[in-house]
Design an enzyme around this catalytic site. Structure first.
Site, PDB file in Angstrom:
ATOM      1  N   ASN A 298       0.809  -1.236   0.000  1.00 35.63           N
ATOM      2  CA  ASN A 298       0.000   0.000   0.000  1.00 35.63           C
ATOM      3  C   ASN A 298       0.834   1.274   0.000  1.00 35.63           C
ATOM      4  O   ASN A 298       0.389   2.298  -0.490  1.00 35.63           O
ATOM      5  CB  ASN A 298      -1.004  -0.010   1.168  1.00 35.63           C
ATOM      6  CG  ASN A 298      -0.327  -0.040   2.514  1.00 35.63           C
ATOM      7  OD1 ASN A 298       0.693  -0.691   2.685  1.00 35.63           O
ATOM      8  ND2 ASN A 298      -0.878   0.663   3.472  1.00 35.63           N
TER       9      ASN A 298
ATOM     10  N   GLU B 173       4.454  -4.536  12.329  1.00 35.60           N
ATOM     11  CA  GLU B 173       3.549  -3.390  12.133  1.00 35.60           C
ATOM     12  C   GLU B 173       2.356  -3.920  11.357  1.00 35.60           C
ATOM     13  O   GLU B 173       2.474  -4.216  10.168  1.00 35.60           O
ATOM     14  CB  GLU B 173       4.236  -2.287  11.307  1.00 35.60           C
ATOM     15  CG  GLU B 173       5.540  -1.765  11.880  1.00 35.60           C
ATOM     16  CD  GLU B 173       5.344  -0.796  13.033  1.00 35.60           C
ATOM     17  OE1 GLU B 173       4.183  -0.553  13.429  1.00 35.60           O
ATOM     18  OE2 GLU B 173       6.361  -0.302  13.535  1.00 35.60           O
TER      19      GLU B 173
ATOM     20  N   CYS C  87      -3.066   1.671   6.762  1.00 35.56           N
ATOM     21  CA  CYS C  87      -3.218   0.921   8.020  1.00 35.56           C
ATOM     22  C   CYS C  87      -3.760   1.808   9.131  1.00 35.56           C
ATOM     23  O   CYS C  87      -4.501   1.362   9.995  1.00 35.56           O
ATOM     24  CB  CYS C  87      -1.883   0.328   8.433  1.00 35.56           C
ATOM     25  SG  CYS C  87      -0.585   1.562   8.608  1.00 35.56           S
TER      26      CYS C  87
ATOM     27  N   GLU D 233       8.858   1.573  16.255  1.00 40.02           N
ATOM     28  CA  GLU D 233       9.982   2.041  15.445  1.00 40.02           C
ATOM     29  C   GLU D 233      10.023   3.551  15.488  1.00 40.02           C
ATOM     30  O   GLU D 233       9.059   4.202  15.875  1.00 40.02           O
ATOM     31  CB  GLU D 233       9.827   1.533  14.007  1.00 40.02           C
ATOM     32  CG  GLU D 233       9.992   0.022  13.915  1.00 40.02           C
ATOM     33  CD  GLU D 233       9.959  -0.500  12.482  1.00 40.02           C
ATOM     34  OE1 GLU D 233      10.998  -0.552  11.832  1.00 40.02           O
ATOM     35  OE2 GLU D 233       8.859  -0.843  12.027  1.00 40.02           O
TER      36      GLU D 233
HETATM   37  P1  NAD Z   1       0.289  -9.314   3.639  1.00 32.22           P
HETATM   38  O1  NAD Z   1       0.468  -9.745   5.040  1.00 32.22           O
HETATM   39  O2  NAD Z   1      -0.563 -10.118   2.749  1.00 32.22           O
HETATM   40  O3  NAD Z   1       1.712  -9.216   2.903  1.00 32.22           O
HETATM   41  C1  NAD Z   1       2.744  -8.405   3.379  1.00 32.22           C
HETATM   42  C2  NAD Z   1       4.073  -8.973   2.911  1.00 32.22           C
HETATM   43  O4  NAD Z   1       4.252 -10.253   3.508  1.00 32.22           O
HETATM   44  C3  NAD Z   1       4.198  -9.172   1.413  1.00 32.22           C
HETATM   45  O5  NAD Z   1       5.495  -8.819   1.006  1.00 32.22           O
HETATM   46  C4  NAD Z   1       3.994 -10.659   1.259  1.00 32.22           C
HETATM   47  O6  NAD Z   1       4.624 -11.205   0.129  1.00 32.22           O
HETATM   48  C5  NAD Z   1       4.672 -11.160   2.515  1.00 32.22           C
HETATM   49  N1  NAD Z   1       4.283 -12.508   2.917  1.00 32.22           N
HETATM   50  C6  NAD Z   1       3.122 -13.173   2.675  1.00 32.22           C
HETATM   51  N2  NAD Z   1       3.167 -14.399   3.218  1.00 32.22           N
HETATM   52  C7  NAD Z   1       4.365 -14.532   3.828  1.00 32.22           C
HETATM   53  C8  NAD Z   1       4.993 -15.560   4.568  1.00 32.22           C
HETATM   54  N3  NAD Z   1       4.394 -16.725   4.812  1.00 32.22           N
HETATM   55  N4  NAD Z   1       6.231 -15.338   5.046  1.00 32.22           N
HETATM   56  C9  NAD Z   1       6.859 -14.175   4.840  1.00 32.22           C
HETATM   57  N5  NAD Z   1       6.312 -13.154   4.134  1.00 32.22           N
HETATM   58  C10 NAD Z   1       5.080 -13.336   3.635  1.00 32.22           C
HETATM   59  O7  NAD Z   1      -0.210  -7.814   3.743  1.00 32.22           O
HETATM   60  P2  NAD Z   1      -0.637  -6.853   2.546  1.00 32.22           P
HETATM   61  O8  NAD Z   1      -1.978  -7.281   2.071  1.00 32.22           O
HETATM   62  O9  NAD Z   1       0.486  -6.742   1.580  1.00 32.22           O
HETATM   63  O10 NAD Z   1      -0.743  -5.461   3.301  1.00 32.22           O
HETATM   64  C11 NAD Z   1      -1.891  -5.000   3.896  1.00 32.22           C
HETATM   65  C12 NAD Z   1      -1.805  -5.148   5.387  1.00 32.22           C
HETATM   66  O11 NAD Z   1      -0.671  -4.443   5.879  1.00 32.22           O
HETATM   67  C13 NAD Z   1      -2.989  -4.524   6.091  1.00 32.22           C
HETATM   68  O12 NAD Z   1      -3.403  -5.361   7.128  1.00 32.22           O
HETATM   69  C14 NAD Z   1      -2.421  -3.227   6.643  1.00 32.22           C
HETATM   70  O13 NAD Z   1      -3.093  -2.704   7.756  1.00 32.22           O
HETATM   71  C15 NAD Z   1      -1.035  -3.622   6.981  1.00 32.22           C
HETATM   72  N6  NAD Z   1      -0.177  -2.443   7.080  1.00 32.22           N
HETATM   73  C16 NAD Z   1       0.285  -2.065   8.317  1.00 32.22           C
HETATM   74  C17 NAD Z   1       1.064  -0.928   8.441  1.00 32.22           C
HETATM   75  C18 NAD Z   1       1.588  -0.499   9.779  1.00 32.22           C
HETATM   76  O14 NAD Z   1       2.549   0.252   9.801  1.00 32.22           O
HETATM   77  N7  NAD Z   1       1.034  -0.940  10.887  1.00 32.22           N
HETATM   78  C19 NAD Z   1       1.374  -0.173   7.311  1.00 32.22           C
HETATM   79  C20 NAD Z   1       0.880  -0.575   6.080  1.00 32.22           C
HETATM   80  C21 NAD Z   1       0.115  -1.725   5.975  1.00 32.22           C
END
Ligand code: NAD
Length: 489
Positions: A157, A255, A288, A463
């Site tokens: 995102n 996060e 997020c 962080e």
């Molecule tokens: P996601 O968890 O599907 O994927 C995030 C990353 O994890 C990707 O690079 C993906 O390839 C990787 N991944 C997936 N499976 C994995 C595994 N088994 N092992 C290691 N890595 C793996 O999340 P998304 O859909 O890309 O992002 C959206 C989510 O991120 C939302 O829940 C959002 O709230 C959160 N987010 C949080 C913050 C924050 O700072 N708190 C900021 C932005 C987004």
């Protein structure tokens, strides 16, 4: 597989970056633009072999980088920031093509902050110290020792912004990095590798591996040679990563998602409160921190809803490359389906659509109308679960106690936003909110000196500033006996 592709006029290498070299994989995955479905690139589809090679490269580069004087590390981080600034337009254009967020935000807000991430942690490194102190004549000295190779895993995102939030402090701390960007927006991470190489970062200090998390993730997160894992993404993935990291007891920073409230009290400046609500549609709701649960004090709820409806109707949805656009597309057909599913189920269980509530049929593609739902129960899915789309719910409250209770009543605790004109109330309510960040009469003001992170299922750890160095380093206390103690001992 073609090694380079041109996106928005910019040449992007679609291979991994490992040990200072471009490395291909046998397979690729297709990267599609959410703006119009154009195929942007066939990107290297990493396997455990490339994950292992990247960790090996980071391990080999670690001793020399850890021993590099702080001032030299800081100089190189500033050189990377210079490179980001030089290529700011290119980065902004590629990021918009890749994840569909507004070009104007990428140009004016996001990419300058990417450069700032490097400058900030470079400067913080140079002033990072703890005052020595004495214990019965012995001196105590606290140091931040580089921890080792770090695996950094990021979502789609805000790809480069979130990646560099981790890359910059990890490198500043003297660690080496393996960055795994999200498969839905992998391109700017590759440009970052180019920029770091041009800046003179030694080979192996920053590595980028591409691919599906489900295929390459475990090889990275279970690797016993990895000393830190920092992850931004969803709760289910965080659980998998935590389980995978458990064998080696690798420290984690997580996060995660949120379901943050916007509390609007009757004493608030209502126009400001409406502006704050409208901001939650930024990046098509794929933020997020978004305050997607609006809680309004009953006497002003009707007027607030009227003004919000009016203001939201003026939002312009369309091509994110157009200066005039306020809301672009969502990232992927699966995400659009997920958003629509949440809304349909909410409506089926009694929610009322004030506006929106469906994909934007005029625009087609991945555009979802900015949406407001009322008549939602506190324990319903739409109130409890993160939608990650342009969907807000509105509930009312009668008392401050009720407002706080509703605000805290989810499994998340990332942020909260408060609209009130009463400083005493601000103090009372803020003290009771469970949230990593509370914004009072403002939203999204972020300073890297402040801790950032979430409570409960919104994350583990913080962080920013010294908190980042605390995570990315092994903290050491050295206690030295007074001079001449041997002769007295
Ligand atoms: P996601 O968890 O599907 O994927 C995030 C990353 O994890 C990707 O690079 C993906 O390839 C990787 N991944 C997936 N499976 C994995 C595994 N088994 N092992 C290691 N890595 C793996 O999340 P998304 O859909 O890309 O992002 C959206 C989510 O991120 C939302 O829940 C959002 O709230 C959160 N987010 C949080 C913050 C924050 O700072 N708190 C900021 C932005 C987004």
């Amino acid at each position: 597989m073609s090694e380079k592709t041109t996106v928005a006029g910019v040449a992007v290498d679609t291979r991994h970056w490992i040990g200072g070299e471009r490395v291909a994989s046998a397979g690729t995955f297709t990267d599609v633009s959410p703006i119009d479905g154009t195929v942007l690139a066939e990107v290297a589809r990493g396997t455990a072999a490339e994950a292992g090679a990247a960790v090996a490269a980071a391990t080999a580069a670690f001793p020399a980088w850890a021993a590099t004087p702080r001032a030299e590390r800081a100089r190189l981080l500033h050189a990377i920031a210079d490179g980001v600034e030089k290529r700011l337009d290119e980065l902004a254009n590629v990021e918009t093509a890749d994840n569909g967020a507004l070009l104007r935000s990428h140009r004016r807000g996001v990419m300058p902050r990417v450069a700032h991430n490097f400058r900030f942690f470079a400067d913080w490194l140079l002033q990072l110290e703890h005052e020595d102190f004495e214990t019965r004549g012995h001196s105590n000295h606290v140091s931040w020792d580089p921890a080792g190779p770090c695996v950094l895993i990021t979502p789609w995102n805000a790809p480069l912004m979130l990646a560099t939030w981790k890359v910059a402090p990890a490198l500043a701390a003297g660690n080496t990095v393996v960055l795994k960007p999200a498969e839905w927006s992998p391109l700017t991470a590759s440009l970052l590798a180019d920029i770091a190489a041009e800046a003179g970062l030694p080979a192996g200090v920053l590595n980028v591996v591409q691919g599906y998390g489900s295929e390459i993730g475990d090889a990275l997160t279970s690797h016993p040679g990895v000393r830190r894992i920092s992850f931004t993404g969803s709760v289910p993935t965080a659980r998998r990563i935590a389980a995978s990291a458990a064998a080696a007891l690798t420290p984690l920073s997580l996060e995660l998602g949120g379901k943050s409230p916007l509390l609007v009290f009757a004493d608030a400046d209502l126009d400001l409160a409406v502006d704050l609500a409208v901001e939650q549609y930024d990046n098509a709701g794929q933020v997020c921190l978004a305050a997607t649960r609006i809680l309004v004090e009953e006497p002003v709820a009707e007027e607030f809803t009227r003004r919000l409806t009016e203001k939201a109707s003026r939002l312009r949805q369309g091509d994110p490359r157009d200066e005039a656009t306020d809301i672009g597309p969502n990232i992927h057909p699966r995400q659009l389906e997920k958003i629509d599913g949440f809304v349909r189920r909410a409506v089926a269980s009694g929610a009322r659509v004030v506006f929106g509530g469906a994909p934007n049929t005029r625009l087609g593609g991945l555009f979802y109308l900015p949406t407001l739902l009322t008549g939602v129960a506190q324990d319903s899915e739409i109130v409890q679960e993160e939608v990650f789309g342009p969907v807000l719910t509105l509930q009312t409250f009668r008392t401050e106690d009720e407002a706080v209770r509703l605000a805290n009543d989810t499994r998340f605790g990332l942020a909260a936003t408060l609209a009130t004109g009463d400083p005493a109330r601000t103090e009372r309510v803020t003290a009771r909110l469970v949230a990593g960040t509370v914004w009072v009469n403002c939203f999204f003001v972020r300073d890297l000196r402040a801790p950032f992170g979430g409570s409960r299922h919104s994350g583990v750890g913080r962080e920013g500033g010294t908190w980042s160095f605390d995570f990315y380093c092994d903290l050491k206390n050295t206690v030295t006996a007074p001079k001449g103690w041997l002769s007295h001992g």
